[in-house]
Write an enzyme that holds these catalytic residues in place. Structure first.
Site, PDB file in Angstrom:
ATOM      1  N   GLN A 123     -13.610  15.309  17.391  1.00 15.04           N
ATOM      2  CA  GLN A 123     -13.138  14.761  18.663  1.00 15.04           C
ATOM      3  C   GLN A 123     -12.961  13.265  18.414  1.00 15.04           C
ATOM      4  OE1 GLN A 123     -12.024  15.584  21.731  1.00 15.04           O
ATOM      5  NE2 GLN A 123     -11.879  13.385  22.079  1.00 15.04           N
ATOM      6  N   GLN A 125     -10.815  10.922  20.090  1.00  9.52           N
ATOM      7  CA  GLN A 125     -10.656  10.003  21.212  1.00  9.52           C
ATOM      8  C   GLN A 125     -12.035   9.676  21.806  1.00  9.52           C
ATOM      9  OE1 GLN A 125      -8.386  11.451  24.585  1.00  9.52           O
ATOM     10  NE2 GLN A 125      -7.736   9.399  25.183  1.00  9.52           N
ATOM     11  N   GLY A 245     -13.039  19.172  28.870  1.00 11.00           N
ATOM     12  CA  GLY A 245     -12.314  20.373  29.247  1.00 11.00           C
ATOM     13  C   GLY A 245     -11.269  20.669  28.192  1.00 11.00           C
ATOM     14  N   GLY A 246     -10.512  19.645  27.862  1.00  9.39           N
ATOM     15  CA  GLY A 246      -9.479  19.815  26.853  1.00  9.39           C
ATOM     16  C   GLY A 246      -9.187  18.510  26.165  1.00  9.39           C
ATOM     17  N   MET A 247      -8.533  18.615  25.003  1.00  9.41           N
ATOM     18  CA  MET A 247      -8.106  17.427  24.257  1.00  9.41           C
ATOM     19  C   MET A 247      -6.724  17.717  23.689  1.00  9.41           C
ATOM     20  SD  MET A 247      -8.684  14.385  23.211  1.00  9.41           S
ATOM     21  CE  MET A 247      -7.397  13.520  22.314  1.00  9.41           C
ATOM     22  N   GLU A 248      -5.810  16.772  23.945  1.00  8.43           N
ATOM     23  CA  GLU A 248      -4.393  16.980  23.686  1.00  8.43           C
ATOM     24  C   GLU A 248      -3.983  16.769  22.239  1.00  8.43           C
ATOM     25  OE1 GLU A 248      -5.889  14.536  25.387  1.00  8.43           O
ATOM     26  OE2 GLU A 248      -4.806  12.629  25.273  1.00  8.43           O
ATOM     27  N   ASN A 249      -4.757  17.261  21.281  1.00 11.75           N
ATOM     28  CA  ASN A 249      -4.377  17.052  19.895  1.00 11.75           C
ATOM     29  C   ASN A 249      -2.983  17.652  19.655  1.00 11.75           C
ATOM     30  OD1 ASN A 249      -6.853  15.750  19.214  1.00 11.75           O
ATOM     31  ND2 ASN A 249      -7.852  17.756  19.325  1.00 11.75           N
ATOM     32  N   HIS A 272      -2.243  20.252  31.903  1.00 13.54           N
ATOM     33  CA  HIS A 272      -2.613  18.860  31.647  1.00 13.54           C
ATOM     34  C   HIS A 272      -2.461  18.499  30.166  1.00 13.54           C
ATOM     35  CE1 HIS A 272      -5.005  15.148  32.412  1.00 13.54           C
ATOM     36  NE2 HIS A 272      -5.349  15.335  31.142  1.00 13.54           N
ATOM     37  N   GLU A 273      -3.086  19.278  29.312  1.00 15.08           N
ATOM     38  CA  GLU A 273      -3.036  18.938  27.876  1.00 15.08           C
ATOM     39  C   GLU A 273      -1.614  19.061  27.340  1.00 15.08           C
ATOM     40  OE1 GLU A 273      -5.557  17.408  27.231  1.00 15.08           O
ATOM     41  OE2 GLU A 273      -6.972  18.293  28.656  1.00 15.08           O
ATOM     42  N   HIS A 276       0.424  16.005  28.100  1.00 15.16           N
ATOM     43  CA  HIS A 276       0.172  14.878  27.196  1.00 15.16           C
ATOM     44  C   HIS A 276       1.174  14.851  26.029  1.00 15.16           C
ATOM     45  CE1 HIS A 276      -3.329  12.708  28.611  1.00 15.16           C
ATOM     46  NE2 HIS A 276      -4.106  13.785  28.652  1.00 15.16           N
ATOM     47  N   GLU A 295      -3.520   9.011  31.190  1.00 15.53           N
ATOM     48  CA  GLU A 295      -4.106  10.040  32.059  1.00 15.53           C
ATOM     49  C   GLU A 295      -3.452  10.114  33.442  1.00 15.53           C
ATOM     50  OE1 GLU A 295      -5.765  12.308  30.817  1.00 15.53           O
ATOM     51  OE2 GLU A 295      -6.407  11.397  28.913  1.00 15.53           O
ATOM     52  N   ASP A 350     -15.310   4.806  26.203  1.00 20.54           N
ATOM     53  CA  ASP A 350     -15.654   6.026  26.940  1.00 20.54           C
ATOM     54  C   ASP A 350     -16.173   5.703  28.352  1.00 20.54           C
ATOM     55  OD1 ASP A 350     -14.841   7.593  24.843  1.00 20.54           O
ATOM     56  OD2 ASP A 350     -16.846   8.048  24.088  1.00 20.54           O
ATOM     57  N   TYR A 358      -7.228   8.629  36.065  1.00 22.49           N
ATOM     58  CA  TYR A 358      -6.620   9.947  36.301  1.00 22.49           C
ATOM     59  C   TYR A 358      -5.984  10.034  37.686  1.00 22.49           C
ATOM     60  CZ  TYR A 358      -9.028  11.931  32.207  1.00 22.49           C
ATOM     61  OH  TYR A 358      -9.447  12.208  30.938  1.00 22.49           O
ATOM     62  N   ARG A 517     -20.010  20.496  28.538  1.00 23.82           N
ATOM     63  CA  ARG A 517     -18.911  19.729  29.118  1.00 23.82           C
ATOM     64  C   ARG A 517     -19.477  18.603  29.966  1.00 23.82           C
ATOM     65  NH1 ARG A 517     -14.163  22.800  32.415  1.00 23.82           N
ATOM     66  NH2 ARG A 517     -12.900  20.948  32.847  1.00 23.82           N
ATOM     67  N   LYS A 519     -18.283  16.547  32.102  1.00 33.23           N
ATOM     68  CA  LYS A 519     -17.929  16.531  33.523  1.00 33.23           C
ATOM     69  C   LYS A 519     -18.895  17.396  34.354  1.00 33.23           C
ATOM     70  CE  LYS A 519     -14.670  19.179  35.912  1.00 33.23           C
ATOM     71  NZ  LYS A 519     -13.361  19.731  36.238  1.00 33.23           N
TER      72      LYS A 519
HETATM   73  N1  BES Z   1      -7.671  13.083  26.648  1.00 37.53           N
HETATM   74  C1  BES Z   1      -8.534  13.652  27.615  1.00 37.53           C
HETATM   75  C2  BES Z   1      -9.952  13.810  27.146  1.00 37.53           C
HETATM   76  C3  BES Z   1     -10.617  12.511  26.714  1.00 37.53           C
HETATM   77  C4  BES Z   1     -10.500  11.365  27.462  1.00 37.53           C
HETATM   78  C5  BES Z   1     -11.397  12.490  25.585  1.00 37.53           C
HETATM   79  C6  BES Z   1     -11.121  10.188  27.046  1.00 37.53           C
HETATM   80  C7  BES Z   1     -12.015  11.322  25.183  1.00 37.53           C
HETATM   81  C8  BES Z   1     -11.888  10.168  25.906  1.00 37.53           C
HETATM   82  C9  BES Z   1      -8.030  15.009  28.106  1.00 37.53           C
HETATM   83  O1  BES Z   1      -6.645  15.081  28.195  1.00 37.53           O
HETATM   84  C10 BES Z   1      -8.544  15.205  29.510  1.00 37.53           C
HETATM   85  O2  BES Z   1      -8.187  14.430  30.341  1.00 37.53           O
HETATM   86  N2  BES Z   1      -9.369  16.217  29.734  1.00 37.53           N
HETATM   87  C11 BES Z   1      -9.929  16.527  31.032  1.00 37.53           C
HETATM   88  C12 BES Z   1      -9.229  17.688  31.650  1.00 37.53           C
HETATM   89  C13 BES Z   1      -8.178  17.373  32.607  1.00 37.53           C
HETATM   90  C14 BES Z   1      -7.641  18.650  33.228  1.00 37.53           C
HETATM   91  C15 BES Z   1      -8.520  16.349  33.650  1.00 37.53           C
HETATM   92  C16 BES Z   1     -11.350  16.972  30.822  1.00 37.53           C
HETATM   93  O3  BES Z   1     -11.763  17.108  29.656  1.00 37.53           O
HETATM   94  O4  BES Z   1     -12.049  17.192  31.782  1.00 37.53           O
HETATM   95 ZN    ZN Z   2      -5.888  13.945  29.788  1.00 35.03          ZN
END
Ligand code: BES
Ligand code: ZN
Length: 564
Positions: A123, A125, A245-249, A272-273, A276, A295, A350, A358, A517, A519
């Site tokens: 990971q 980012q 939740g996800g990462m846009e690799n 979302h991903e 990106h 975001e 971070d 967002y 996770r 969040k």
């Molecule tokens: N790029 C982000 C995840 C991220 C942000 C990783 C900052 C490290 C530092 C990813 O696109 C993202 O926003 N994920 C969200 C999900 C989204 C539906 C809001 C998440 O992981 O909750």
């Molecule tokens: Zn995102």
């Protein structure tokens, strides 16, 4: 507005890496990556190349006059200073990672779905690429790359890139935070012409069903905002300890298995991903202060995809949920964190990852859409993605372009530089939610409500409308502690903690021990820490759960619960 990246030791203004070649062994036995990276740059008169590293063991640097690892900074890691030979255009760093690398999670077999094989994923980012590759770890520096990765027999390695025979290739320049690797027991299912899903064998069929609309989503964005430029779009399902939740690799979105709800109700994360691939990967934030460009645009695009594929009502419900969570979170943030362009000097990037970039970001774009009309705004966005394609830009670059292409009455500076949501902001509304609000009021007056056709979004809204509800009655009527839907279960557990509702605690403990996770974990631990009894429990649970969390999650939770 500062445009220099304060989160890198490197000096891309002096020497700029253009391409890199990774050659790595995945050593599950020692929890390290071991190998080399060859870095190529334009020949330069400058005699020093500075790279970012964090906890790397540097064995040697080939084709260089000398090298030295500087002092480690708590946030930035340590600079690797390389004295270049005159006229040279490459160096090779031979290195290995630390088992504690902040950008790697090494999972033991019990932490996986299959329980038989270990699993590794990266990971990068925001600034964790430097913990597994020595490089110029700034989103303003874009590189093409090649990767060769060796794994033990029976385990597959994948990179967020194009597969080219025995190795991987990324032929579009990308920022370092998008370089990604995973290894484990993985199986593939094709989903559409250019998309598919990779997951551990026990999950792969459920994942394929959940993500069946991916090709339709890609077409939806293409129709609105221009071509998908990355070839394939695949999804990789990660174990529940994944901190996001996800990462846009690029080419390969990483997604948590906690969105496999069985009814596609959490696939806005895929939208979302995927989004990106335009906002973020094609046009990237140049510094972490510009994170909202990634975001905010992406949440705006995500909602447009959801609307096109699943209908307007679903998009509006998600917009209302987003707006309400934004207000809730902002109430607990310091003023300087309620602006879009945030000051991060001396801070971990971070820390800037709140709902402000967002949801406030998305709301700004929606407000502009409302002023100029959807047709003109879509044309603007298409031209924006074209104009800045494969480049990293600052907030100032965006504002200049916007003011030139789309003169507005909406004042932009209050959005960007002042705390909170300015007056005149678009105001998402959902008729379906009005009915949910009625239902919540009736339920609180002791009446029964018919929840038969509720999906995730109505449930979340209903639960968030309740004011100190009778938890025993909630259990009797709805059995939410047994929900297999991670969002609903999380919302229920949060309410149970607030109410000190003991019957939910076994489920809470199980959740905190299996899901990583951030969040979900952050609000649950924060809520627990508010009472002396909860604090005792939080510490006890965290003591055993901590080692199963990703290093990034550990840092966040150490600050809430207290370290080891
Ligand atoms: N790029 C982000 C995840 C991220 C942000 C990783 C900052 C490290 C530092 C990813 O696109 C993202 O926003 N994920 C969200 C999900 C989204 C539906 C809001 C998440 O992981 O909750
Ligand atoms: Zn995102």
């Amino acid at each position: 507005m500062e445009s220099m990246d304060v989160h890198t030791w490197s000096r891309p203004d002096l020497v700029r890496i253009r391409h890199l070649e990774l050659d790595l062994d995945v050593r599950f036995d020692r929890k390290i990556l071991d190998g080399s990276v060859t870095l190529r740059f334009d020949p330069t008169a400058h005699d020093e190349l500075v790279l970012d590293t964090r906890d790397l063991e540097i064995h040697s640097v080939e084709n260089a006059a000398a090298f030295k690892v500087g002092e480690r900074d708590r946030i930035l890691g340590a600079p690797l200073r390389i004295r270049l030979s005159p006229g040279s255009s490459w160096v090779r760093v031979v290195y290995s990672t630390s088992p504690q690398a902040s950008g790697l999670q090494w999972l033991e077999p019990p932490q996986t779905a299959g329980k038989r094989h270990p699993f590794l994923y990266t990971q990068s980012q925001a600034i964790h690429a430097r913990s597994w590759i020595p490089l110029q770890d700034s989103p303003a520096v874009r590189v093409t790359f090649q990767g060769r990765v060796r794994t033990p027999a029976g385990l597959h390695a994948v990179m967020a890139a194009e597969r080219a025979g025995e190795h991987f290739e990324m032929n579009h320049p990308v920022p370092s935070y998008l370089i990604a690797l995973a290894a484990g027991a993985l199986e593939f299912r094709q989903l559409g012409e250019r998309c598919g899903v990779l997951a551990e064998p026990p999950l792969v069929d459920a994942a394929a069903r959940e993500f069946a609309d991916t090709e339709a989503m890609i077409r939806a964005v293409e129709e609105m905002f221009g071509p998908y430029r990355w070839g394939r779009y695949d999804l990789l399902v990660l174990p529940p300890s994944f901190p996001f939740g996800g990462m846009e690799n690029p080419c390969l979105t990483f997604a948590t298995s906690t969105i496999l709800a069985g009814d596609k109700s959490l696939v806005s994360l895929v939208a979302h991903e995927l989004a990106h691939s335009w906002s973020g990967n094609l046009v990237s934030n140049a510094t972490w202060s510009d994170f909202w460009l990634n975001e905010g645009f992406t949440v705006y695009l995500e909602r447009r995809i959801v609307e096109k594929v699943y209908g307007r009502e679903r998009g509006e419900m998600e917009a209302v949920l987003g707006r309400r969570e934004l207000d809730r979170e902002m109430a607990n943030l310091q003023e300087s964190d309620r602006v879009l362009h945030i000051e991060l000097e001396g801070r971990d990037p971070d820390d800037g990852c709140t709902l402000v970039p967002y949801e406030k970001g998305a709301l700004l774009l929606r407000t502009i859409e409302q002023e100029v009309g959807r047709e003109r705004f879509d044309a603007f966005l298409r031209s924006y993605f074209d104009h800045f394609a494969f480049r990293s830009i600052t907030t100032a670059d965006f504002l200049d372009y916007l003011r030139r292409e789309l003169p507005l009455k909406t004042l932009l500076d209050p959005w960007i530089f002042q705390p909170g949501v300015p007056p005149g902001a678009a105001d998402p509304h959902s008729d379906a939610f009005e009915r949910i609000e009625d239902a919540a009021a009736r339920w609180q007056h002791g009446q029964q409500v018919d929840t038969g056709d509720w999906t995730t979004q109505p449930w979340l809204h209903f639960l968030r409308m309740l004011d100190r509800p009778d938890m025993a009655r909630l259990d009797r009527e709805f059995h939410l502690g047994e929900s297999g839907n991670s969002e609903i279960l999380h919302q229920y557990l949060l309410m149970a903690v607030r109410a000190g509702h003991r019957p939910a605690f076994p489920r809470l403990i199980e959740f905190l021990n299996s899901v990583g996770r951030r969040k979900f974990l952050k609000p649950l631990y924060t809520e627990l820490m508010k009472t002396p009894e909860g604090e005792r429990q939080a510490r006890q649970i965290y003591q055993s759960a901590r080692q199963g969390y990703h290093p990034i999650t550990q840092v966040t939770l150490d600050a809430i619960v207290g370290g080891e």
